[in-house]
Design a protein around this motif. Structure first.
Motif, PDB file in Angstrom:
ATOM      1  N   UNK A  59       0.821  -1.213   0.000  1.00  0.00           N
ATOM      2  CA  UNK A  59       0.000   0.000   0.000  1.00  0.00           C
ATOM      3  C   UNK A  59       0.852   1.259   0.000  1.00  0.00           C
ATOM      4  N   UNK A  60       1.954   1.249   0.733  1.00  0.00           N
ATOM      5  CA  UNK A  60       2.858   2.404   0.729  1.00  0.00           C
ATOM      6  C   UNK A  60       3.545   2.544  -0.623  1.00  0.00           C
ATOM      7  N   UNK A  61       3.875   1.419  -1.243  1.00  0.00           N
ATOM      8  CA  UNK A  61       4.509   1.461  -2.568  1.00  0.00           C
ATOM      9  C   UNK A  61       3.564   2.070  -3.597  1.00  0.00           C
ATOM     10  N   UNK A  62       2.313   1.670  -3.533  1.00  0.00           N
ATOM     11  CA  UNK A  62       1.321   2.240  -4.445  1.00  0.00           C
ATOM     12  C   UNK A  62       1.171   3.731  -4.168  1.00  0.00           C
ATOM     13  N   UNK A  63       1.109   4.114  -2.902  1.00  0.00           N
ATOM     14  CA  UNK A  63       0.981   5.533  -2.550  1.00  0.00           C
ATOM     15  C   UNK A  63       2.158   6.342  -3.087  1.00  0.00           C
ATOM     16  N   UNK A  64       3.376   5.820  -2.944  1.00  0.00           N
ATOM     17  CA  UNK A  64       4.556   6.520  -3.479  1.00  0.00           C
ATOM     18  C   UNK A  64       4.463   6.676  -4.988  1.00  0.00           C
ATOM     19  N   UNK A  65       4.078   5.608  -5.678  1.00  0.00           N
ATOM     20  CA  UNK A  65       3.990   5.630  -7.134  1.00  0.00           C
ATOM     21  C   UNK A  65       2.912   6.594  -7.618  1.00  0.00           C
ATOM     22  N   UNK A  66       1.746   6.524  -7.020  1.00  0.00           N
ATOM     23  CA  UNK A  66       0.647   7.401  -7.417  1.00  0.00           C
ATOM     24  C   UNK A  66       0.981   8.852  -7.064  1.00  0.00           C
TER      25      UNK A  66
END
Length: 163
Positions: A59-66
């Protein structure tokens, strides 16, 4: 095996607990999420020579990417409205390169191996250098700004994205 996903799909526009995505949408979204789980799960935590737990950090990885993708789009929109600023003297870097460099610099950190072990087991955040590598390698605009060769570390053929 369950893959975590945003719980926003479980609440309607009034905040009531209600499944409002259809099964096809949920399946497609899980496929997108799995891309991030696999990508980050293949990254090594340098301090301990151990792979990152891509499920724990997804979820943090997705947040960073988005977040990076949206920030870059906002920057380009600002330039479109206001025009490009002068280049910084003495630096042979484009505006786009400086944008991405600024992003990368916020994640500079040193971590002791003991702390890296603890974080690898408990933290939902990957180490700073992976918070740089992951999002930048998924953004074609970064690869273009720095002329990264195709299928290289920062310009893989396969990129993860949720939109």
């Amino acid at each position: 095996m369950s893959i975590p996903y945003f719980s926003g799909r479980q609440y309607d526009k009034k905040g009531n607990l209600q499944q409002w995505w259809n099964n096809q949408t949920i399946k497609a979204y899980r496929t997108l999420i799995n891309c991030f789980v696999e990508q980050y799960g293949n990254y090594k935590i340098q301090e301990i020579d151990q792979n990152l737990n891509g499920r724990l950090t997804v979820l943090e990885n997705i947040a960073d990417n988005v977040g990076l993708k949206i920030a870059y789009k906002a920057y380009k929109k600002w330039v479109e409205r206001n025009g490009s600023e002068e280049l910084l003297p003495g630096l042979a870097l484009s505006h786009e390169q400086l944008f991405f460099l600024g992003y990368a610099q916020i994640w500079c950190e040193l971590t002791r191996p003991e702390e890296a072990v603890t974080r690898s087991r408990t933290s939902r955040h990957p180490p700073g250098y992976l918070r740089v590598r992951g999002p930048l390698s998924n953004l074609k605009q970064y690869a273009m700004a720095y002329s990264c060769p195709t299928n290289s570390k920062f310009n893989p053929d396969s990129k993860c994205s949720v939109f």
